[in-house]
Each structure stands twice: as C-alpha cells, then as structure tokens.
Design a protein around this motif. Sequence first.
Motif, PDB file in Angstrom:
ATOM      1  N   SER A 129      -1.094   6.940 -11.836  1.00 46.15           N
ATOM      2  CA  SER A 129      -2.078   6.124 -11.120  1.00 46.15           C
ATOM      3  C   SER A 129      -2.116   4.700 -11.658  1.00 46.15           C
ATOM      4  CB  SER A 129      -3.469   6.764 -11.236  1.00 46.15           C
ATOM      5  OG  SER A 129      -3.470   8.057 -10.699  1.00 46.15           O
ATOM      6  N   ALA A 130      -2.015   4.549 -12.981  1.00 47.93           N
ATOM      7  CA  ALA A 130      -1.994   3.209 -13.578  1.00 47.93           C
ATOM      8  C   ALA A 130      -0.771   2.435 -13.120  1.00 47.93           C
ATOM      9  CB  ALA A 130      -2.013   3.319 -15.100  1.00 47.93           C
ATOM     10  N   ALA A 131       0.385   3.117 -13.030  1.00 52.45           N
ATOM     11  CA  ALA A 131       1.610   2.462 -12.552  1.00 52.45           C
ATOM     12  C   ALA A 131       1.440   2.009 -11.107  1.00 52.45           C
ATOM     13  CB  ALA A 131       2.794   3.423 -12.675  1.00 52.45           C
ATOM     14  N   ALA A 132       0.756   2.827 -10.301  1.00 50.00           N
ATOM     15  CA  ALA A 132       0.531   2.456  -8.902  1.00 50.00           C
ATOM     16  C   ALA A 132      -0.391   1.254  -8.785  1.00 50.00           C
ATOM     17  CB  ALA A 132      -0.063   3.652  -8.152  1.00 50.00           C
ATOM     18  N   VAL A 133      -1.400   1.183  -9.658  1.00 50.21           N
ATOM     19  CA  VAL A 133      -2.309   0.026  -9.642  1.00 50.21           C
ATOM     20  C   VAL A 133      -1.544  -1.251  -9.983  1.00 50.21           C
ATOM     21  CG1 VAL A 133      -4.357  -1.012 -10.698  1.00 50.21           C
ATOM     22  CG2 VAL A 133      -4.317   1.437 -10.235  1.00 50.21           C
ATOM     23  N   MET A 134      -0.558  -1.145 -10.891  1.00 52.98           N
ATOM     24  CA  MET A 134       0.228  -2.325 -11.270  1.00 52.98           C
ATOM     25  C   MET A 134       1.143  -2.800 -10.143  1.00 52.98           C
ATOM     26  SD  MET A 134       1.186  -1.882 -15.314  1.00 52.98           S
ATOM     27  CE  MET A 134       1.592  -0.151 -15.321  1.00 52.98           C
ATOM     28  N   VAL A 135       1.426  -1.923  -9.202  1.00 55.48           N
ATOM     29  CA  VAL A 135       2.179  -2.355  -8.011  1.00 55.48           C
ATOM     30  C   VAL A 135       1.300  -3.223  -7.126  1.00 55.48           C
ATOM     31  CG1 VAL A 135       3.301  -1.540  -5.896  1.00 55.48           C
ATOM     32  CG2 VAL A 135       3.701  -0.338  -8.049  1.00 55.48           C
ATOM     33  N   ILE A 136       0.010  -2.921  -7.117  1.00 54.34           N
ATOM     34  CA  ILE A 136      -0.934  -3.629  -6.247  1.00 54.34           C
ATOM     35  C   ILE A 136      -1.414  -4.935  -6.869  1.00 54.34           C
ATOM     36  CG2 ILE A 136      -3.165  -3.428  -5.066  1.00 54.34           C
ATOM     37  CD1 ILE A 136      -2.766  -0.344  -5.238  1.00 54.34           C
ATOM     38  N   ALA A 158       0.833  -1.207   0.000  1.00 47.22           N
ATOM     39  CA  ALA A 158       0.000   0.000   0.000  1.00 47.22           C
ATOM     40  C   ALA A 158       0.866   1.255   0.000  1.00 47.22           C
ATOM     41  CB  ALA A 158      -0.927  -0.014   1.211  1.00 47.22           C
ATOM     42  N   SER A 159       1.888   1.270   0.862  1.00 48.49           N
ATOM     43  CA  SER A 159       2.773   2.439   0.937  1.00 48.49           C
ATOM     44  C   SER A 159       3.555   2.617  -0.359  1.00 48.49           C
ATOM     45  CB  SER A 159       3.744   2.290   2.115  1.00 48.49           C
ATOM     46  OG  SER A 159       3.042   2.166   3.329  1.00 48.49           O
ATOM     47  N   LEU A 160       3.998   1.499  -0.941  1.00 45.71           N
ATOM     48  CA  LEU A 160       4.777   1.558  -2.181  1.00 45.71           C
ATOM     49  C   LEU A 160       3.922   2.098  -3.331  1.00 45.71           C
ATOM     50  CD1 LEU A 160       7.384   0.974  -3.704  1.00 45.71           C
ATOM     51  CD2 LEU A 160       6.561  -1.377  -4.085  1.00 45.71           C
ATOM     52  N   MET A 164       2.758   6.536  -7.105  1.00 43.67           N
ATOM     53  CA  MET A 164       1.827   7.488  -7.701  1.00 43.67           C
ATOM     54  C   MET A 164       2.275   8.933  -7.468  1.00 43.67           C
ATOM     55  SD  MET A 164      -2.263   7.964  -7.048  1.00 43.67           S
ATOM     56  CE  MET A 164      -2.012   8.701  -5.423  1.00 43.67           C
ATOM     57  N   VAL A 165       2.622   9.267  -6.231  1.00 46.73           N
ATOM     58  CA  VAL A 165       3.009  10.644  -5.906  1.00 46.73           C
ATOM     59  C   VAL A 165       4.280  11.043  -6.645  1.00 46.73           C
ATOM     60  CG1 VAL A 165       3.777  12.180  -4.067  1.00 46.73           C
ATOM     61  CG2 VAL A 165       1.864  10.614  -3.660  1.00 46.73           C
ATOM     62  N   VAL A 166       5.299  10.167  -6.592  1.00 53.39           N
ATOM     63  CA  VAL A 166       6.564  10.470  -7.274  1.00 53.39           C
ATOM     64  C   VAL A 166       6.352  10.562  -8.778  1.00 53.39           C
ATOM     65  CG1 VAL A 166       8.885   9.594  -7.798  1.00 53.39           C
ATOM     66  CG2 VAL A 166       7.990   9.470  -5.459  1.00 53.39           C
ATOM     67  N   TRP A 170      -8.861   5.716  -6.175  1.00 50.39           N
ATOM     68  CA  TRP A 170      -8.827   4.306  -5.744  1.00 50.39           C
ATOM     69  C   TRP A 170      -7.472   3.979  -5.120  1.00 50.39           C
ATOM     70  CZ3 TRP A 170      -6.092  -0.176  -6.910  1.00 50.39           C
ATOM     71  CH2 TRP A 170      -6.685  -1.378  -6.506  1.00 50.39           C
ATOM     72  N   VAL A 171      -6.403   4.431  -5.749  1.00 56.10           N
ATOM     73  CA  VAL A 171      -5.054   4.189  -5.208  1.00 56.10           C
ATOM     74  C   VAL A 171      -4.881   4.912  -3.875  1.00 56.10           C
ATOM     75  CG1 VAL A 171      -2.577   4.502  -5.598  1.00 56.10           C
ATOM     76  CG2 VAL A 171      -4.070   3.847  -7.503  1.00 56.10           C
ATOM     77  N   MET A 172      -5.350   6.154  -3.803  1.00 53.37           N
ATOM     78  CA  MET A 172      -5.233   6.924  -2.559  1.00 53.37           C
ATOM     79  C   MET A 172      -5.953   6.231  -1.415  1.00 53.37           C
ATOM     80  SD  MET A 172      -5.717  10.805  -4.050  1.00 53.37           S
ATOM     81  CE  MET A 172      -6.218  11.436  -2.472  1.00 53.37           C
ATOM     82  N   SER A 173      -7.124   5.690  -1.720  1.00 54.73           N
ATOM     83  CA  SER A 173      -7.883   4.978  -0.690  1.00 54.73           C
ATOM     84  C   SER A 173      -7.148   3.714  -0.246  1.00 54.73           C
ATOM     85  CB  SER A 173      -9.274   4.627  -1.228  1.00 54.73           C
ATOM     86  OG  SER A 173     -10.007   3.886  -0.287  1.00 54.73           O
ATOM     87  N   TYR A 174      -6.590   2.978  -1.219  1.00 57.18           N
ATOM     88  CA  TYR A 174      -5.853   1.753  -0.902  1.00 57.18           C
ATOM     89  C   TYR A 174      -4.610   2.055  -0.068  1.00 57.18           C
ATOM     90  CZ  TYR A 174      -3.579  -2.784  -1.594  1.00 57.18           C
ATOM     91  OH  TYR A 174      -2.987  -4.012  -1.391  1.00 57.18           O
ATOM     92  N   ALA A 175      -3.910   3.139  -0.442  1.00 59.49           N
ATOM     93  CA  ALA A 175      -2.670   3.499   0.248  1.00 59.49           C
ATOM     94  C   ALA A 175      -2.914   4.295   1.527  1.00 59.49           C
ATOM     95  CB  ALA A 175      -1.765   4.292  -0.687  1.00 59.49           C
ATOM     96  N   LYS A 176      -4.192   4.603   1.805  1.00 56.08           N
ATOM     97  CA  LYS A 176      -4.577   5.363   3.001  1.00 56.08           C
ATOM     98  C   LYS A 176      -3.911   6.748   3.050  1.00 56.08           C
ATOM     99  CE  LYS A 176      -5.734   1.446   5.977  1.00 56.08           C
ATOM    100  NZ  LYS A 176      -5.818   0.462   4.896  1.00 56.08           N
ATOM    101  N   ILE A 177      -3.752   7.366   1.871  1.00 58.54           N
ATOM    102  CA  ILE A 177      -3.135   8.689   1.817  1.00 58.54           C
ATOM    103  C   ILE A 177      -3.981   9.750   2.527  1.00 58.54           C
ATOM    104  CG2 ILE A 177      -2.455  10.560   0.239  1.00 58.54           C
ATOM    105  CD1 ILE A 177      -1.436   8.434  -1.680  1.00 58.54           C
TER     106      ILE A 177
END
Length: 434
Positions: free
Chosen positions: A33-40, A4-6, A11-13, A297-304
Amino acid sequence: MTIASLSGLVMVVGIVITLILGFPIGLSIGFSSAAAVMVILPFDKAMITAAMRMFTGANSFSLLAIPFFILAGNLMNSGGIAKRLIGCAQLVAHRLPGSLAQTNIVANMLFGAISGSGVAAASAMGSILGPLEREKGYSDEYSAAVNIASGPTGMMIPPSNIMIVYTTVASGVSVAAMFMAGYIPGLLWGVACMVVAGVMAKKRGYVETQHISMKESLKILWEGIPSLMMIVIVIGGILNGVFTATEGSAIAVVYAFVLSLIYKNLDLKMLPKMLLDSVKTTAVVEFLVCVSSIMSWVMSYAKIPQLISQGLLGISSNPVVILLIMNVILLVVGTFMDPTPAVLIFTPIFLPIVQTWGMHPVHFGLMMVMNLCVGTLTPPVGAILFAGCRIGNVSIQQVIRLLIPFFIAVTVCLLLVTFVPVLSLGIPQALALC
C-alpha cells in the motif's frame, strides 16, 4: 494507463508477490500500500499521507474494547471462571449423547460469550475437558473435532472482537447492533454442532449420559452464577446505555479480576505474562487496522471497489447469485487469511454492492463474519484448527475427516443466515438498534 490504475495494480501485485514470498499479511499490506501511495504522490507527501492514514485507522474509541476483552478472556482462563462455566454447561448437556462433548460445545458458547475469542474458548475448554473425555473412552480426534468445530461460536456470540473491527470499517453500524445480531447465528452454529456431535457419538458408542442430582445442580449453579453474571452486566449495560462497548470491556476485566481473586485461582505472578500476551495479540490487530487504512485509501483512489462491483453485476443482477458468489469468495479467502485483515479488505469492496439492493449492513456483517469463521477451521491458516489440534494432541490429518460433517452443517446455517435476514436483524430491530 492512468495513475489511479497503476497505483491499484502496484498494490495488488505487491500483495500477491509478498504473500508468495512468505511475508506476514500485515507487512504485505503495509509495504504494498505504501508503494502504491508513492505512485500517486511524491515520496515525502506519500509518507506523510501513509502515516496520517495509519493514525486515522487506529484512532477509534471502539477498537479500545479489543485489548480489554482479550485480557478478560485470559483472566477467565487462569482464574477459575472457565471451570465454573463448564459446570453450567454440564447442566444443559449432561443428558445428551456424548455428554462431555456436548458440554464442550455449550461451554465454548458460554466462554466465547464473555471473551469474544474463538481461539481462547477452544484452548481453555479443550485443555480442561479433553483429559476427561479421554478417561471416558472418547477418541482424541473426536474430542478435538467437536472442540474445534464449536470454537468459532465465540466469534459470533457477543462480545466479539471481529465484529468490533467490522463496525470500524462499515461506518454507521453500531457495536451494540452487531453484538445483538450475533446471538441467533451463533446459537444456530452451536446447535448444529450439537446435532452432528450427537449423531457421531451414537455411531461411536459414546451414548453414556451423566447423572447430576438436584443438590449437585444447585451447587454448580450457585458457583456458576457469578461467572454468568458477567454476560448480564456487560451486555445489559451496553444495551441500556449505562456504558459503551469499550467501557463494558474494561468493566469485564475488573469483574474477571475480582472474581478470580474471590475464587482464589489466580496466580498474581502470572499477571505480567497475561498482560504481555494481551498486548501482543492487540498489537497484531491494531497493526492490521493501521496498514489496511492505507490500503483502503489506495483502493478508493484507484476505484477498485467500483471495478469489482461492475464485474459482479456484469455476471448477474440477481442478488441471490451475487450473494452466493460473495459467500464462495469469502469462504476461499478465509482459508488463506485471518478474519481481521479479510474484514478490513473486503468490507469496503462488498458492502457498497449489497447496499445497492437494500441489504442491511448488520445483516451483511453477520454473513461476512460467519463465512470467515469457517476459515478458522481450515488449513493452511485456521487458528482454531491449529489451537484445537495442539491442545488435543492430534494431527490435522486425523481431525479433518471428522470435521467434514460439521462443515456441511455449518454451511447450511450460513445459507440460512445469508438468505433469511430476520435471523440476524430480528433481535437488534426488536431492540430498536438498527
């Protein structure tokens, strides 16, 4: 580091790097955001999830109002309706110092009250009133500054496209409530601009007033009533439940089209270009909504949002301090980002925080919209600033100095809206909308 943190870090970076490289904000959010989803998730599931989120984000009945209001604004500008609104504005402002500049401010409020676009209002009014002001001896930079400073009133006085976007993110907030909440803050902004413009006009010697006879006044009013009736029909119909905001936007298009034909100012050969321009503007907004849905969706998953909430509450638990910090953040963000992506990004972050002490979502929405409206007047991405300078044939350097008094006046209005809830909630609560 957890997945989640990764994902949140990616996404932010990614957004920061792509923006530095000059990517458009929509592509920057989308790729990151798509790159962050692929991490998950695995690649195939990540692409399906991203596509589903994009569809879900755009699948909103309320968003259909945006293209119709944009098209209505284009029809008004080309169909002679804008000129009639200027005539009505003259009746209000003709005895004030710098009467043509004051007319510009009132006309921006009236035009924005139908089109929902600050850029459209500043472009239409600046192109018509600018030459008249030049003939009367007004400097180009003064005329442009007044036009630019009052342009954002069209984003707050309903109908407002940015408020429609906000309601799609802040679930449970009705479009009608947001529309009604915008009247007092929008009028407050307009009156503040009129005061500053009047003081500056006296200092510069633009103190002439226009004399309009009773006969001329009645003629102007008679010609302007059909244009003003669009506001009554659209807003009145929404409030009385005759139709929704989306249906009202379609009615605005039909009304503007018929009225333009009656006025005989509409060149039917220009319709394809108007439709294409409206589609292009709508496509930008819709694409931002789509990619921001993935980001949410990514922000919610990562608890940003929770992390930022903890950070702000760690600084202070005083709502006044937190609201001041939010105002500063939104003002800074607004200078670098258009209002639409800013609303889509920061609403899910800030709204849960203010709701912890009972701040109404409608009140917060007006505070956010007003903050981001200020950003439309500032470089490097101020849409109204650039449009107003282009229409007024002046440089940003010439105008920015004259805009400073307007910034001060608008900031005072912003603080009033932030800390006096009745300015936002008075009308919608009186109408039992919230």
